[in-house]
Design a protein around this motif. Structure first.
Motif, short mmCIF file in Angstrom:
data_model
loop_
_atom_site.label_atom_id
_atom_site.label_comp_id
_atom_site.label_asym_id
_atom_site.label_seq_id
_atom_site.Cartn_x
_atom_site.Cartn_y
_atom_site.Cartn_z
N LEU A 1 1.81 5.45 -1.36
CA LEU A 1 1.28 6.78 -1.70
C LEU A 1 1.54 7.04 -3.19
N ARG B 1 0.87 -1.17 0.00
CA ARG B 1 0.00 0.00 0.00
C ARG B 1 0.90 1.22 0.00
N LYS C 1 -2.47 12.95 -4.51
CA LYS C 1 -1.89 11.68 -4.04
C LYS C 1 -2.80 11.05 -3.01
N GLY C 2 -2.78 9.74 -2.99
CA GLY C 2 -3.53 8.99 -2.00
C GLY C 2 -2.94 7.60 -1.87
N MET C 3 -3.44 6.84 -0.92
CA MET C 3 -2.91 5.50 -0.69
C MET C 3 -3.50 4.54 -1.73
#
Lengths: 584, 202
Positions: free
Chosen positions: A11, A9, A173-175
């Motif tokens: 970023l 997981r 951005k995100g996971m």
């Protein structure tokens, strides 16, 4: 590039996630043309060795190539900024008549709010216009996951799929939980079948087939599991998709939501049922009332949409709270404090500046194009007078000339000239124009972050390529008056401009200084210029060249860190007060 | 609603705002369930105004911070603190680097505004000046200001020192690692002493 291990997981920005999605979906080929906010998709894909990736000369060419790969049975992707789809539209509108063999996904990156764009068109209408299904992700995880869904959909219905992202999805951005590459179906082969693939002759029968296909897809949409019903409480339901979903969830955390992944064709019955359950349904979509108008046309009258929400600009939680709760966002402090703006300017050492100074001195009317050089329209240069879209400058200049305007020059960058300028220049020669064209060859695609193109000598994946010879090309078109000029030598540059404007017949000037960020330029040693304050009369001439390296203030100074030693300020000084550091 | 931390980092293109926000996002990604980060500005370029929004917590939907809700604003440049100050919640914290970058100007010349701190103080924000430039000079490398600022910020966040170190080691080239780690530590000390001073003052 070292690949993240499956299950990890990490970023990721939306565009990186789309690239990872392409890898996981077993994409074989990816093409496109740079354009904010889409550029990174192809840049990142190019780092996966399992995918062949290339910049096309323009979006239409990139599209046609990806289309050919898809017809040959492989999964292909074509990525562009939303206005790029205007360029590729000719193919995009017709390919659905035939369908595809291998999966084919077209990515359109829209720019609500026009952060870096010339208009605010809502490309969702393209899905409806071309009769192709459309998928919209909301965040980086979906940007990756949904791409695979798009390829599956494309193969299931033998259709191109429009994958619509927006600036906020692409550039946030995100996971993201990554997966492994799955190989695409290998059994797909092109079969010669003239009544299917030679569209113009068989368009009538293909049109009927397309309608039937669309009807099947509409039925399929009713049970599409990625159109998600999120349970909630209250009398108000929400229908939304894409980036708007994230803002809707911030403002209405408890409300029941019908979140659409497949936004064309819409699941009509599902939406009717959803709307029947609630007193009111808010349709929350950025830009145009694309879903709302379709829903209203079905006779639903308990929906709220553009009667409250703006049709322009990017949505935020603040925008929604203002629209639905009349909650005013906190005002910025400009009314209380003089916050000086930081307007965009051409960089210190930008070669375009030299071209504009000469054009300005010559008093030319300048038709412009799309690129960093559009900034030459702003003061203090103010040397470009029109700009619309890719490749328009040369045709516009020829038109001004036909319309009776004298001393007209078109300004176009190297990448843009290759993209959309060449046919216009052919036209100038063919139709007997006198038009002057400046090709500002800075050896890169500057504005989008320095991508390679056919005249830079490298491909997207770093292979050496034959370098398009712009001088030879222009001559072969039939332009006899071709000059290569140094924009940092104002005498030479101005003489070239003057000569070209006075020349009877088409003329082209190609400037020969690279962008300061072009490959190989960044590390070049530079001696900065300094101002000898004893000789300086504070006349301000050096400040009027619009270089951020010449600092504002009564006594001009040169910022040694940003100065690249281009010498344009020194040439502007009539008092010999500016010299190279160490000499002055 | 689940607790979300809202941070804004702003400054001028070329100051390292984007690198700093990437490091912060990666650190948050090590320890928080969700992190979202985005930049909100026009044409990004050297010398232009830059602002990065960063949100982390158990569940985060939108990457953008609502006006008046930011917990902390980190300004790499003083004027930018005023430009984006309205994103900060009443009484919220502003960490302000001691740097003034004169805007490139078109038209009538305006001197760099004075009274920034007074204005923001009057607005009710909690201000902390970060002498990053002076500290960076002391460390012998003017380019480590970003890490000093991040260090000072870290004193106000519940992200472990180990996570910070892991990310800095991963993100900073080996030959610059030592001075950057030192810079980060110096920043932590600045942040701590200021937090203590503030506590004593209260």
């Amino acid at each position: 590039m070292s690949l993240p291990s499956p299950g990890q997981r990490i970023l990721m920005a939306g565009n990186n996630a789309i690239a990872q999605g392409a890898y996981e979906a077993g994409v074989y080929f990816a093409s496109g043309y740079p354009g904010t906010p889409s550029t990174e998709i192809l840049e990142v894909i190019s780092q996966y060795s399992d995918i062949r990736a290339q910049w096309g000369a323009n979006e239409k060419v990139a599209f046609d190539e990806a289309m050919g790969v898809a017809m040959s049975g492989k999964r292909a992707l074509c990525s562009m900024k939303y206005v790029g789809l205007n360029v590729a539209a000719d193919s995009f509108m017709v390919f659905p008549f035939a369908g595809t063999v291998g999966g084919f996904v077209v990515i359109s990156a829209d720019d609500p709010g026009m952060y870096s764009s010339q208009n605010e068109q809502d490309n969702r209408y393209f899905a409806r216009l071309a009769q192709v299904p459309m998928i919209e992700p909301s965040d980086p995880q979906e940007a990756k996951d949904f791409l695979k869904l798009a390829f599956e959909l494309s193969e299931q219905f033998s259709t191109p799929v429009l994958y619509r992202t927006s600036m906020r999805v692409s550039h946030s951005k995100g996971m993201v939980t990554v997966g492994e590459r799955t190989e695409a179906p290998a059994d797909k082969k092109f079969v010669k079948d003239v009544p299917n693939w030679v569209v113009p002759i068989f368009a009538k029968s293909l049109r009927a087939k397309l309608d039937a296909k669309m009807a099947r897809m509409a039925e399929f949409a009713e049970t599409y599991p990625h159109n998600r019903l999120e349970a909630g409480s209250g009398r108000i339901g929400i229908i939304t998709s894409g980036a708007s979903y994230t803002n809707a969830k911030e403002v209405f955390p408890e409300a029941p939501v019908f979140k659409l992944a497949l936004t064309y064709p819409l699941p009509k019955q599902k939406i009717l049922d959803f709307c029947a359950q609630y007193e009111q349904v808010y349709v929350i979509e950025e830009l145009e009332p694309f879903m709302e108008e379709q829903i209203r046309a079905w006779g639903v009258n308990n929906i709220v949409g553009k009667d409250r929400l703006p049709r322009t600009g990017e949505f935020s939680a603040d925008v929604l709270a203002q629209a639905f709760f009349e909650e005013e966002p906190v005002k910025d402090f400009t009314g209380e404090f003089d916050i000086i703006a930081r307007p965009p300017q051409l960089c210190p050492g930008c070669p375009h500046r030299g071209a504009y100074l000469a054009l300005k001195k010559a008093g030319a009317l300048v038709t412009g194009d799309i690129g960093c050089y559009t900034l030459g329209a702003l003061p203090p240069l103010g040397a470009m007078h029109t700009s619309f879209c890719m490749g328009a400058s040369i045709g516009n200049a020829f038109g001004f000339e036909i319309g009776g305007t004298e001393k007209v020059a078109a300004v176009i960058g190297d990448s843009t000239f290759i993209h959309g300028g060449i046919p216009s220049l052919i036209d100038v020669v063919y139709n007997g124009g006198n038009t002057t064209t400046l090709i500002l060859d800075n050896r890169t695609t500057g504005m989008t972050g320095h991508q390679e193109h056919p005249a830079t000598g490298l491909t997207l994946q770093g292979k050496e390529a034959p370098r398009l010879d712009l001088v030879g090309l222009v001559k072969s078109i039939g332009v006899e008056h071709v000059q290569v000029a140094d924009p940092f030598d104002q005498k030479e540059m101005y003489a070239s401009v003057k000569e070209a404007l006075e020349h009877n017949g088409p003329s082209v000037i190609i400037t020969n200084r690279p962008c300061i960020f072009a490959r190989g330029e960044k590390t070049r040693p530079k001696t900065p210029y300094v101002i000898n304050e004893d000789k300086c009369t504070q006349c301000g001439a050096c400040q009027r060249i619009g270089c951020p390296g010449v600092l504002p203030g009564e006594q001009p100074r040169i910022d040694e860190v940003s100065c690249t030693g281009c010498s344009l300020c020194a040439q502007a000084c009539k008092f010999d007060a500016i010299g190279l550091k160490g000499d002055a | 609603m689940a607790q979300v931390t809202n941070i804004l980092l702003c400054g001028v293109g070329g100051q390292g705002v984007l690198l700093a926000s990437e490091v912060l996002a990666l650190v948050a990604a090590e320890e928080k369930a969700e992190v979202k980060q985005t930049e909100v500005h026009g044409v990004a370029q050297r010398g232009g105004s830059v602002v990065s929004h960063l949100r982390f917590g158990d569940k985060v939907f939108s990457p953008t911070v609502r006006t008046g809700t930011g917990d902390i604003l980190v300004a790499f440049e003083k004027l930018e603190a005023v430009r984006y100050g309205h994103y900060v919640k009443p009484g919220g914290l502003m960490l302000i680097n001691d740097v003034e970058v004169m805007p490139g100007q078109i038209g009538e010349y305006k001197p760099y505004p004075t009274g920034i701190n007074e204005f923001l103080h009057k607005k009710g924000f909690t201000l902390q000046a970060i002498p990053a430039t002076a500290k960076a000079k002391e460390l012998g490398n003017p380019r480590v200001s970003s890490l000093i600022i991040l260090g000072a910020l870290s004193a106000h966040l519940d992200l472990s020192p180990e996570a910070w170190e892991r990310v800095i080691e991963r993100r900073i080239p080996a030959k610059l690692l030592e001075v950057n780690l030192k810079a980060f530590q110096a920043g932590v000390e600045i942040g701590k002493s200021m937090a203590q001073a503030a506590a004593a003052g209260a």
